[in-house]
Scaffold this motif. Structure first.
Motif, PDB file in Angstrom:
ATOM      1  N   SER A 169      47.160  59.551  71.632  1.00  9.62           N
ATOM      2  CA  SER A 169      48.651  59.800  71.327  1.00  9.62           C
ATOM      3  C   SER A 169      49.155  60.367  70.012  1.00  9.62           C
ATOM      4  O   SER A 169      50.282  60.795  70.169  1.00  9.62           O
ATOM      5  CB  SER A 169      49.069  59.040  71.575  1.00  9.62           C
ATOM      6  OG  SER A 169      49.258  57.491  70.378  1.00  9.62           O
ATOM      7  N   LYS A 170      47.767  59.703  69.073  1.00  7.41           N
ATOM      8  CA  LYS A 170      49.128  60.119  67.647  1.00  7.41           C
ATOM      9  C   LYS A 170      48.140  61.464  67.259  1.00  7.41           C
ATOM     10  O   LYS A 170      49.164  62.449  66.334  1.00  7.41           O
ATOM     11  CB  LYS A 170      48.338  59.485  66.566  1.00  7.41           C
ATOM     12  CG  LYS A 170      48.657  57.855  66.343  1.00  7.41           C
ATOM     13  CD  LYS A 170      50.147  58.053  66.177  1.00  7.41           C
ATOM     14  CE  LYS A 170      50.957  56.624  66.117  1.00  7.41           C
ATOM     15  NZ  LYS A 170      52.150  56.854  65.743  1.00  7.41           N
ATOM     16  N   SER A 198      43.088  55.980  61.943  1.00 10.24           N
ATOM     17  CA  SER A 198      43.246  57.035  60.701  1.00 10.24           C
ATOM     18  C   SER A 198      41.951  57.742  59.916  1.00 10.24           C
ATOM     19  O   SER A 198      41.916  58.839  59.217  1.00 10.24           O
ATOM     20  CB  SER A 198      43.835  55.971  59.243  1.00 10.24           C
ATOM     21  OG  SER A 198      45.323  55.793  60.511  1.00 10.24           O
ATOM     22  N   GLN A 216      49.325  62.302  59.841  1.00 12.95           N
ATOM     23  CA  GLN A 216      49.253  61.970  60.732  1.00 12.95           C
ATOM     24  C   GLN A 216      49.118  60.509  60.051  1.00 12.95           C
ATOM     25  O   GLN A 216      49.192  58.628  60.604  1.00 12.95           O
ATOM     26  CB  GLN A 216      48.695  62.180  62.351  1.00 12.95           C
ATOM     27  CG  GLN A 216      49.898  62.843  62.640  1.00 12.95           C
ATOM     28  CD  GLN A 216      51.243  62.570  62.903  1.00 12.95           C
ATOM     29  OE1 GLN A 216      51.925  62.339  62.659  1.00 12.95           O
ATOM     30  NE2 GLN A 216      50.714  61.603  64.298  1.00 12.95           N
ATOM     31  N   MET A 266      50.039  56.891  60.147  1.00  9.59           N
ATOM     32  CA  MET A 266      49.321  55.688  60.722  1.00  9.59           C
ATOM     33  C   MET A 266      49.450  54.209  59.415  1.00  9.59           C
ATOM     34  O   MET A 266      49.560  53.241  60.088  1.00  9.59           O
ATOM     35  CB  MET A 266      48.533  55.825  61.391  1.00  9.59           C
ATOM     36  CG  MET A 266      48.211  56.713  62.123  1.00  9.59           C
ATOM     37  SD  MET A 266      46.932  58.144  63.052  1.00  9.59           S
ATOM     38  CE  MET A 266      45.975  56.650  64.445  1.00  9.59           C
TER      39      MET A 266
END
Lengths: 337, 337
Positions: A36-37, A85, A131, A135
């Protein structure tokens, strides 16, 4: 160095499967979050991200985060976010690495830069790094952010160091160790340390988890560097001899250089420094690495770091997590023996 | 769009010096911090960082952070650290941009990638980004970290979008605006928003500062894109026509394409899409951009965003900070008029 002996003579070979099974429920959540990220309205981003994410990496680093979170019975979803992450940081590094190394292959598939170009690889790496930090902020732990941002800077330092050592046959063992500690082991260490941190464990526990990750990372990279001259293409997902063709000065080479005749050194200089590689040179390189004991001694260094990683676990709570982490160290070493 | 009229007919031309003077004490601290944090035992890192840092950028983005901190009488040193982080993010972007654009020059000097290679530029950019996040953690504001990490991901998205639009003459105005909002204005917005955030201001105040930064960033990029076809090399620190030679589809081009004859469109397609550029083409491009009003209308769009930026200041406290910020908008626009 550790005094614990690795159980190389186990009847059952060590398997990473114990660790995979231990964290499988959490890893499914990590994978969902990663997908999703890695999304974006900008088409190229999910395309490139998925190419890498789906290409069968072992997810070893996020597994460390998940296993340590489980060891300390962490409640919440911070460990899922941190694990994702960590994998994004790793993926970003791979994208940039392939550009820097001009690699054609990654994990047995064409490297992203061959499919989408260097430009897109640089920028999508940047996106994934951005990203990753977004996160981490969601987890709300400044200390975890400190650990991972420190790792991020150190990894880049290690890559720059490696660039300077590339094709430089005067690189010594201390310089090599500094490079692999920064470019590889620092992220293993950070991935391990963040979980006791967000679980509210003591500094001593954090330090033990960190030491485990660091030593495992060193062992992992030493094994990788030995495998590049001795493993099979199938095991590695890349061809044997990549480092040789890129002129990478790894520990097997450093040992072989120190132990070789003048003729041998001229061979290494021609192939690695001048990049003049002819048919049969890789075979000759491998035979020199074997006859001088350079590969064996590199593997012994990996074993020592593996033993040290297991020793670092001693002060941590017994149980299935510790067992799985110990076995993952043995698995790492056994890849090469 | 804003209804406030920009005072283009001021007797005194607007100067950035008012803003420079306002924040000069703090900026000295930012510069010290930048030099110390761009340091590393890895030789190449300070070398490349300083090349960029010393090359005379205007430090516009960190000045926004400092001016807004002063506006809200922020106490502490968080604004210094955030301003330095913002400049590091920007510097990292420049390093990666030059690799992606294959640029030879940056601010009138050889681009880092021409001096040290693409590889080092990618990795030192990564290092500076890592350092930026480490520094942000020192400030201790998760919300500031959220603002800046969001900007980091958005900037990379903008760069990827721009890559897709490059040499693509079907790019439209909406796509162009999306690109410059992401690649340029997002960092102006974040640089402005972090200071009211760490000063404990209301959401409305944060939003006003953010809107100011965003609109100023849009105006700034529009002016830059117009200058690339009309400014002098001396003003820009780069040659006129860089965008033309790189096949960048900027707003002047989009307007000229929409308004041109079939013959004009064939010209743009040959030069920008196919990259077949002959002697005299740049002059012809500039004459088309002028005769179709494409440059004038681009500059008008910049004026509108400038007016909107000034309007966003209306709800914020009057005083020397607001005056300096208003004048910096006027200065940005006047570069091109």
């Amino acid at each position: 160095m550790g005094v614990v002996q690795l159980q190389d003579n186990l009847k059952q070979p060590a398997s990473i499967q114990t660790l995979v099974d231990l964290v499988s429920q959490d890893m499914a959540k990590v994978n969902d979050l990663i997908l999703s990220k890695a999304g974006s309205n900008v088409e190229l981003i999910p395309e490139i991200s998925r190419h890498l994410i789906d290409s069968g990496g072992k997810r070893l680093r996020p597994m460390l985060t998940l296993a340590f979170a489980k060891m300390f019975d962490y409640q919440g979803d911070g460990h899922i976010i941190l694990a994702a992450s960590v994998e994004f940081m790793h993926t970003a590094t791979l994208l940039h690495d392939d550009v820097v190394d001009e690699s054609d292959m990654r994990r047995g598939k064409l490297a992203a830069r061959k499919l989408w170009g260097n430009q897109a690889s640089v920028l999508v790496g940047d996106y994934l790094l951005g990203q990753a930090f977004k996160m981490m902020v969601d987890v709300g732990s400044l200390e975890a952010l400190r650990i991972l941002s420190e790792a991020s800077a150190v990894i880049a330092e290690g890559e720059v160091l490696q660039l300077g050592a590339s094709q430089n046959t005067s690189t010594n063992e201390a310089q090599y160790m500094q490079i692999i500690e920064a470019k590889t082991a620092a992220l293993f260490a950070a991935a391990s340390e963040v979980s006791p941190e967000v679980s509210g464990q003591s500094d001593a526990v954090r330090a033990a988890a960190r030491k485990f990750g660091m030593d495992l990372g060193l062992a992992f990279q030493l094994v990788d560097d030995a495998l590049d001259y001795g493993g099979s293409a199938k095991d590695l997902g890349k061809d044997v001899g990549d480092d040789f063709h890129e002129g990478k000065i790894t520990l097997p080479i450093i040992y072989a250089l120190a132990r070789g005749t003048d003729e041998d050194r001229a061979f290494w200089k021609r192939t690695l420094e001048d990049g003049q590689i002819e048919d049969g040179d890789l075979d000759h390189a491998i035979s020199l690495l074997r006859s001088t004991g350079a590969l064996d001694d590199t593997i012994q260094r990996a074993r020592d770091f593996g033993a040290s990683a297991i020793e670092a676990l001693a002060s941590l709570p017994d149980g299935p997590c510790k067992d799985a982490l110990r076995e993952s160290v043995e698995f790492c070493i056994q890849r090469v023996t």
